[in-house]
Design a protein around this motif. Structure first.
Motif, PDB file in Angstrom:
ATOM      1  N   LYS A 210      -2.655 -13.712  -0.007  1.00  0.00           N
ATOM      2  CA  LYS A 210      -3.486 -14.884   0.283  1.00  0.00           C
ATOM      3  C   LYS A 210      -4.846 -14.755  -0.398  1.00  0.00           C
ATOM      4  CE  LYS A 210      -5.223 -13.537   4.911  1.00  0.00           C
ATOM      5  NZ  LYS A 210      -5.268 -13.998   6.321  1.00  0.00           N
TER       6      LYS A 210
ATOM      7  N   GLU B 182      -6.579 -18.831   4.890  1.00  0.00           N
ATOM      8  CA  GLU B 182      -7.590 -18.299   3.972  1.00  0.00           C
ATOM      9  C   GLU B 182      -8.324 -19.464   3.325  1.00  0.00           C
ATOM     10  OE1 GLU B 182      -9.182 -14.466   2.648  1.00  0.00           O
ATOM     11  OE2 GLU B 182      -7.733 -15.069   4.179  1.00  0.00           O
TER      12      GLU B 182
ATOM     13  N   TYR C 229      -5.581 -22.326   2.031  1.00  0.00           N
ATOM     14  CA  TYR C 229      -4.181 -21.901   2.162  1.00  0.00           C
ATOM     15  C   TYR C 229      -3.851 -21.646   3.617  1.00  0.00           C
ATOM     16  CZ  TYR C 229      -1.281 -17.749   3.203  1.00  0.00           C
ATOM     17  OH  TYR C 229      -0.445 -16.840   3.794  1.00  0.00           O
TER      18      TYR C 229
END
Length: 605
Positions: free
Chosen positions: A211, A248, A222
């Protein structure tokens, strides 16, 4: 086959007169001779079916029906006779008079009843079912209305998470399941490669590195409903494979993540529970405050009983063991137990003995106590060694009144706070101080960056090695690592760590310093994390995120005490799945293909 027209939860008084076809499981059967009543159940609800002798074939079929037979029923909806309604059912005003009944599939006698009051109990006492039996026949256990409600709640929660994050411009992106083994805290589950003999994949403990690399790639928001795997000892809120909401974000600070996740948690609580919506912003404590006041980095703030430091009050005490502890640089911490002094002398001593066992688990050598009885003299054997001024000062500091008991631990700060923190939780339960139906969220911030590992003589990352130190503390990473605070934050719900996150390191030089602090040589760091270090040289944005444990979250929303109650097919506390017999041995041919050899004894479990 009769084709279902309605579910067993659909019918209401307004449907009277309709011809319908229902399908489901025989939940209860009551044979009144001429009339047979069946409660037909599916995941939507229960409907009462009446079979009369007028429908000979249906009546004969109903006589053979037993618990959990799969049935299809055609019939007419009618209102129940006055006074025969069942207000506990949504369909309780009506019943279906069967004209046709088909047994789609019979069922063998069940290993346990499909009831909501079954509880896991290894001793299999009367009226209860062992957890092993429940997991061995999990497909039957999952027919229970309570577990079905839990799984439906899980579905709704995950959908709400997706909708909330989509509305905030997040993209759901998958990351690999077969990846590289890197030191991230827990043990990895390893998967041997047939194509590359002697090499192994690891199942991800989290999508942490991927990530962050997605942030490097420019996907600035994300999320993922991520499956994660950790080979660690199990407990009620831990499984070897689990699901987390992974998030993230780029170009953000700590407050941005906290605001986003607080809003999500409030939305889930509002939509999925009947509790009072939690107010924003959620309360916040630093790590140091949480440990000092509650003896835990995940405090349950649904009740008080905060820990108190008595060191300044006892600086000149004549109580020998307390004086010695303070002289050695240790602390004296205390917590009050309201109403406990009202117990009789024998019962109070028995209760104290039980609490001594609690604190000893956390390293405390003993548990001192003072009682403040409403009537009569104190029962504590050490009360006579304290001056009247000390007793009064301790009562005031701990907010102890008549009828209360004050418990004390004299030890290192780490031991005393941990021991009394656990005792505080025990007191909260024993004294019924926690009102049901509360959702008490809390943010804990400013964690230490690293924690000293006494056994191995090295520093460990408090969260993980990609957590950023606070800018104002960074110059002490070499000279005084233990004083460095991290840009890390945990969200706690009712004393359970719901999730944790941090602002990440995004510069190669800082990441290399972190690896060095954790004892990784430059060569080892390049071998394990070279892909991350290289990425940080190609324009990595500042970024941060969080991961929330979905299993734990659903457990709390559902009012359960174990995540196994909200996972369809969980492992037990021995990491075994009894239904399929997982884990299991594999054929020698499979091992040969992977160029592996087992050294386990044949009778090993």
């Amino acid at each position: 086959m009769l084709k279902r027209t309605h579910t067993c939860g659909d019918l209401r008084a307004a449907d009277a007169g309709q011809e319908v076809v229902l399908a489901g499981w025989a939940y209860r059967r009551r044979d009144h001779g001429t009339l047979i009543f069946l409660d037909l159940r599916d995941r939507y609800g229960v409907t009462q079916v009446v079979i009369t002798p007028d429908t000979l074939a249906a009546h004969e079929a109903a006589q053979r029906v037993r618990s959990e037979f799969v049935l299809a029923v055609r019939g007419a909806v009618r209102r129940r006779p006055a006074g025969m309604e069942n207000p506990s059912l949504l369909t309780g005003e009506v019943e279906v008079v069967a004209s046709e009944l088909v047994v789609e599939n019979p069922a063998k006698p069940l290993p346990f009843e499909i009831r909501d009051d079954l509880e896991a109990n290894p001793s299999e006492t009367a009226g209860r079912t062992s957890e092993f039996a429940r997991l061995k026949y999990r497909y039957l256990d999952l027919r229970r209305p309570r577990l079905q409600r839990n799984i439906i709640l899980r579905h709704r929660a995950v959908k709400l998470m997706r909708d909330y994050l989509d509305a905030h411009s997040f993209l759901e992106i998958e990351t690999p399941i077969l990846t590289k083994s890197t030191p991230e805290g827990a043990r990895d589950y390893l998967v041997p490669s047939r194509v590359h003999p002697g090499k192994f994949y690891a199942l991800p403990q989290s999508p942490q590195q991927f990530k962050q690399l997605l942030m490097v790639a420019g996907f600035d928001r994300y999320f993922q409903i991520a499956r994660c795997f950790r080979d660690e000892d199990l407990r009620a809120d831990r499984q070897p494979e689990f699901t987390q909401l992974d998030v993230e974000m780029s170009f953000v600070g700590q407050e941005d993540v906290i605001e986003l996740v607080s809003g999500l948690c409030r939305e889930l609580t509002m939509q999925l529970t009947e509790a009072e919506p939690p107010s924003l912003p959620f309360p916040r404590l630093t790590y140091a405050e949480a440990m000092a006041r509650y003896g835990s980095d995940k405090p349950d703030i649904r009740f008080g009983l905060e820990l108190q430091d008595l060191g300044d009050l006892l600086a000149d005490t004549g109580v020998g063991f307390l004086k010695a502890a303070l002289a050695a640089g240790n602390v004296v911490k205390a917590v009050a137990a309201p109403g406990l002094a009202g117990l009789s002398g024998q019962k109070l001593r028995e209760q104290v003995k039980a609490y001594e066992e609690v604190v000893k688990i956390y390293g405390a050598k003993g548990l001192a106590w003072l009682d403040y009885p409403a009537e009569g003299g104190p029962k504590s054997p050490i009360a006579k060694f304290f001056s009247a001024a000390e007793l009064a000062a301790i009562a005031e500091r701990c907010q102890a009144g008549p009828g209360d008991v004050v418990f004390m631990v004299a030890d290192t700060a780490r031991v005393a706070t941990a021991a009394l923190g656990e005792l505080r939780l025990r007191l909260g339960r024993d004294l019924n101080l926690i009102a049901p139906g509360q959702f008490a969220y809390l943010w804990v911030v400013d964690f230490p960056l690293v924690d000293w590992n006494e056994e191995e003589g090295r520093w460990d990352a408090m969260h993980h090695p990609f957590t950023s130190p606070k800018a104002e503390d960074m110059d002490r990473m070499t000279s005084d690592p233990g004083s460095v605070r991290a840009n890390a934050y945990d969200i706690v719900l009712n004393g359970v760590e719901l999730g944790g996150g941090s602002i990440r390191i995004h510069q190669r030089e800082v990441q290399e310093r972190m690896f060095q602090l954790l004892g990784h040589s430059p060569e080892a760091a390049a071998l394990k994390f070279g892909h991350m270090l290289d990425a940080f040289e190609f324009g990595t944005p500042p970024h941060g995120g969080i991961a929330l444990g979905i299993d734990r979250f659903i457990m709390l929303l559902a009012g359960e005490t174990s995540i196994r109650e909200v996972i369809p097919f969980p492992k037990n506390q021995q990491a075994v799945e009894p239904m399929t017999g997982t884990p299991d041995v594999v054929d020698k041919a499979q091992l040969d293909l992977l160029q592996l050899m087992s050294t386990a004894k044949k009778d090993a479990v």
